[in-house]
Scaffold this motif. Sequence first.
Motif, PDB file in Angstrom:
ATOM      1  N   SER A 106       0.839  -1.198   0.000  1.00 33.61           N
ATOM      2  CA  SER A 106       0.000   0.000   0.000  1.00 33.61           C
ATOM      3  C   SER A 106       0.876   1.252   0.000  1.00 33.61           C
ATOM      4  O   SER A 106       2.007   1.234   0.484  1.00 33.61           O
ATOM      5  CB  SER A 106      -0.920   0.013   1.227  1.00 33.61           C
ATOM      6  OG  SER A 106      -0.166   0.118   2.416  1.00 33.61           O
ATOM      7  N   ILE A 107       0.313   2.299  -0.541  1.00 31.67           N
ATOM      8  CA  ILE A 107       1.005   3.590  -0.558  1.00 31.67           C
ATOM      9  C   ILE A 107      -0.038   4.691  -0.458  1.00 31.67           C
ATOM     10  O   ILE A 107      -1.042   4.675  -1.171  1.00 31.67           O
ATOM     11  CB  ILE A 107       1.873   3.754  -1.832  1.00 31.67           C
ATOM     12  CG1 ILE A 107       2.727   5.003  -1.758  1.00 31.67           C
ATOM     13  CG2 ILE A 107       1.042   3.746  -3.086  1.00 31.67           C
ATOM     14  CD1 ILE A 107       3.975   4.840  -0.957  1.00 31.67           C
ATOM     15  N   LYS A 108       0.192   5.601   0.475  1.00 31.18           N
ATOM     16  CA  LYS A 108      -0.703   6.740   0.634  1.00 31.18           C
ATOM     17  C   LYS A 108       0.113   8.004   0.403  1.00 31.18           C
ATOM     18  O   LYS A 108       1.049   8.287   1.138  1.00 31.18           O
ATOM     19  CB  LYS A 108      -1.333   6.758   2.028  1.00 31.18           C
ATOM     20  CG  LYS A 108      -2.311   7.904   2.237  1.00 31.18           C
ATOM     21  CD  LYS A 108      -2.933   7.848   3.632  1.00 31.18           C
ATOM     22  CE  LYS A 108      -3.898   9.002   3.835  1.00 31.18           C
ATOM     23  NZ  LYS A 108      -4.486   8.976   5.196  1.00 31.18           N
ATOM     24  N   LEU A 109      -0.258   8.727  -0.626  1.00 29.59           N
ATOM     25  CA  LEU A 109       0.473   9.937  -0.981  1.00 29.59           C
ATOM     26  C   LEU A 109      -0.252  11.156  -0.427  1.00 29.59           C
ATOM     27  O   LEU A 109      -1.458  11.313  -0.657  1.00 29.59           O
ATOM     28  CB  LEU A 109       0.613  10.041  -2.497  1.00 29.59           C
ATOM     29  CG  LEU A 109       1.401   8.899  -3.141  1.00 29.59           C
ATOM     30  CD1 LEU A 109       1.309   8.959  -4.653  1.00 29.59           C
ATOM     31  CD2 LEU A 109       2.847   8.931  -2.694  1.00 29.59           C
ATOM     32  N   PRO A 110       0.456  12.014   0.283  1.00 27.42           N
ATOM     33  CA  PRO A 110      -0.204  13.178   0.889  1.00 27.42           C
ATOM     34  C   PRO A 110      -0.614  14.210  -0.146  1.00 27.42           C
ATOM     35  O   PRO A 110      -0.142  14.200  -1.292  1.00 27.42           O
ATOM     36  CB  PRO A 110       0.877  13.732   1.821  1.00 27.42           C
ATOM     37  CG  PRO A 110       2.155  13.333   1.185  1.00 27.42           C
ATOM     38  CD  PRO A 110       1.905  11.985   0.571  1.00 27.42           C
ATOM     39  N   LYS A 162      -3.568   5.581  -2.619  1.00 22.77           N
ATOM     40  CA  LYS A 162      -4.340   6.825  -2.478  1.00 22.77           C
ATOM     41  C   LYS A 162      -3.539   7.945  -3.118  1.00 22.77           C
ATOM     42  O   LYS A 162      -2.429   8.271  -2.690  1.00 22.77           O
ATOM     43  CB  LYS A 162      -4.610   7.152  -1.013  1.00 22.77           C
ATOM     44  CG  LYS A 162      -5.502   8.386  -0.838  1.00 22.77           C
ATOM     45  CD  LYS A 162      -5.760   8.688   0.624  1.00 22.77           C
ATOM     46  CE  LYS A 162      -6.757   9.830   0.780  1.00 22.77           C
ATOM     47  NZ  LYS A 162      -6.347  11.067   0.095  1.00 22.77           N
ATOM     48  N   LEU A 163      -4.114   8.511  -4.168  1.00 20.97           N
ATOM     49  CA  LEU A 163      -3.443   9.584  -4.900  1.00 20.97           C
ATOM     50  C   LEU A 163      -3.909  10.945  -4.397  1.00 20.97           C
ATOM     51  O   LEU A 163      -5.075  11.109  -4.015  1.00 20.97           O
ATOM     52  CB  LEU A 163      -3.743   9.470  -6.400  1.00 20.97           C
ATOM     53  CG  LEU A 163      -3.209   8.218  -7.103  1.00 20.97           C
ATOM     54  CD1 LEU A 163      -3.698   8.175  -8.547  1.00 20.97           C
ATOM     55  CD2 LEU A 163      -1.689   8.180  -7.064  1.00 20.97           C
ATOM     56  N   PRO A 164      -3.035  11.940  -4.412  1.00 22.65           N
ATOM     57  CA  PRO A 164      -3.437  13.283  -3.968  1.00 22.65           C
ATOM     58  C   PRO A 164      -4.332  13.967  -4.986  1.00 22.65           C
ATOM     59  O   PRO A 164      -4.230  13.717  -6.189  1.00 22.65           O
ATOM     60  CB  PRO A 164      -2.099  14.017  -3.829  1.00 22.65           C
ATOM     61  CG  PRO A 164      -1.189  13.314  -4.775  1.00 22.65           C
ATOM     62  CD  PRO A 164      -1.602  11.878  -4.775  1.00 22.65           C
ATOM     63  N   SER A 165      -5.189  14.848  -4.493  1.00 24.41           N
ATOM     64  CA  SER A 165      -6.171  15.503  -5.370  1.00 24.41           C
ATOM     65  C   SER A 165      -5.553  16.568  -6.257  1.00 24.41           C
ATOM     66  O   SER A 165      -6.213  17.084  -7.157  1.00 24.41           O
ATOM     67  CB  SER A 165      -7.282  16.133  -4.521  1.00 24.41           C
ATOM     68  OG  SER A 165      -6.735  17.123  -3.662  1.00 24.41           O
ATOM     69  N   SER A 166      -4.285  16.903  -6.016  1.00 27.84           N
ATOM     70  CA  SER A 166      -3.649  17.986  -6.764  1.00 27.84           C
ATOM     71  C   SER A 166      -2.995  17.530  -8.065  1.00 27.84           C
ATOM     72  O   SER A 166      -2.532  18.363  -8.850  1.00 27.84           O
ATOM     73  CB  SER A 166      -2.579  18.650  -5.882  1.00 27.84           C
ATOM     74  OG  SER A 166      -1.687  17.666  -5.381  1.00 27.84           O
ATOM     75  N   LEU A 167      -2.930  16.236  -8.305  1.00 29.07           N
ATOM     76  CA  LEU A 167      -2.265  15.743  -9.519  1.00 29.07           C
ATOM     77  C   LEU A 167      -3.018  16.191 -10.767  1.00 29.07           C
ATOM     78  O   LEU A 167      -4.249  16.109 -10.827  1.00 29.07           O
ATOM     79  CB  LEU A 167      -2.196  14.217  -9.515  1.00 29.07           C
ATOM     80  CG  LEU A 167      -1.161  13.544  -8.626  1.00 29.07           C
ATOM     81  CD1 LEU A 167      -1.239  12.032  -8.821  1.00 29.07           C
ATOM     82  CD2 LEU A 167       0.238  14.037  -8.926  1.00 29.07           C
ATOM     83  N   THR A 168      -2.271  16.609 -11.773  1.00 24.97           N
ATOM     84  CA  THR A 168      -2.900  16.993 -13.043  1.00 24.97           C
ATOM     85  C   THR A 168      -2.616  15.988 -14.148  1.00 24.97           C
ATOM     86  O   THR A 168      -3.272  16.013 -15.187  1.00 24.97           O
ATOM     87  CB  THR A 168      -2.428  18.383 -13.495  1.00 24.97           C
ATOM     88  OG1 THR A 168      -0.999  18.372 -13.623  1.00 24.97           O
ATOM     89  CG2 THR A 168      -2.832  19.445 -12.482  1.00 24.97           C
TER      90      THR A 168
END
Length: 507
Positions: free
Chosen positions: A315-319, A340-346
């Motif tokens: 597992s990996i959780k990215l802030p 879990k990917l951060p919401s800021s990725l474009t």
Amino acid sequence: MKHILPFLFLSLAAPAIAAVGDDFDFTYEGQTLTYTVISEADKTVATKAGNSSGAGNSISGELILPSMVEYNGDEYELTTISTYAFVYSKEMANVVIPNSVTSIEAGAFGYCTGLTTLTIPDSMVTIGDYAFSNCSKLVTVVMGNSVQSIGDYGFFECEVLRRVEISDLAAWCGISFVNMFSNPMFYAEHIYLDGEEIIDLVVPDTVTAIGKNAFIYGVALKSVVIPESVTSIDYGAFCYCNYITSVKLPSALTYLGDFVFYECNRLVDINLPSTIRAIGASTFANCHSLTEIDIPDSVTSLGEQSFYGCFYLRSIKLPESVTEIAKSSFAYCHSLKDVKLPSSLTSLSDFLFNNCDALEEITLPGSVTSIGLATFGYCSALKSIVIPGAVTSLGDGAFINCSALASITSEATTPPVCGKQAFDNVDKAGCTLYVPEGSLEAYKSAAIWKDFLNVEAAGIKDIMADEAGKDIYSLNGQLIKRNASRSDLQSLTPGLYIIEGRMIMVK
């Protein structure tokens, strides 16, 4: 009558004055070598330089260099062993370098194939490119305490090296090894401090930075403790140390360079301090035993292949602080199931999750506008995917060989442009493609999308049904419903909501 005696003009022989660049011979311990004046003011000399085809001095047997030589009645200090000084001296069995020498220049002892032991004096500061390359019988290197840098390929092709000896661990940590072949440990693989092999490494608290390739191929290392004084660990410092099982990092660490723990394949876990700003390229690549890792919210970027080949990473959780994830960062993480990917990725970079063949589901943030080349290629367990409405393009092979895909939901009203083979080996007869109302015909006529046989128009609430079990927030961050059920989603009043970092409209 006065007699005028003629003047006698005597030509008295004045002593010659040495000049920079003068070559001269000097005999020491029965061995005559040629030296070159490098400073008349400082009274310093170098051994005569050679070139790539021949040495300045050819030597057989033991070479014993003096610290002082004489020329024209003056004493000069030997400070430099010049470029190609003893290159190709294949009969040289040993060399004694005096404590006056501060520099060994490029290729000075290259191809000295009879040399078996080398002692670098404490006076030495720099060792040049290829200085000891192809010393094919060199077994032991004793490193002085003042060396600051070793140039490109300093010990290249010294393939029988088995032992590096040091007496100052802090000084060793500070050496700048230009590349991996600069460090004799690349071949030796074993480093000894005051005669004892280093197994459990405790870095002294006088150290503030650990240099490039410092402990490369340290196969005896099992644990590493790095003190609070250290703020930087440079490129490849512990790469190929494949018996390290534990590492303690300092809380003030700000820089973790590329390839630092590359192929530390017995490293099970590691705690990253909250001061790290970035994780470099291949920093943890091929750490096969790493099972989980928490990325602190100080991190803003992950370098290329940062966790590539971490076979047992589950597992990996990215802030939310992470805004950039470079290509192949999680490729070949065969056990990865929870991301879990951060919401800021474009954008999702090329090969990002390629060959993550245990990954069954992943939520893409609504901010993503592009999915790269083979980003999810060969994710053979992936069952469903929701492509956010902002996505305009899918790279070549974006979902190639995702053979378990049963459901694809595209929220984009205009079909994203697909690269070639974007969905090759996806069961286009069995997989259902859900698209927004009003876009059904556009998808049915768009390149690659038109190959799907089951295309259904879904209202926004239908699309939201895939979000069952997720938390719902208002735009101002207020929690509306935790672990929402399908009926909770369907009963929402019209408006904008945030689910898993994605903004969703209910009409």
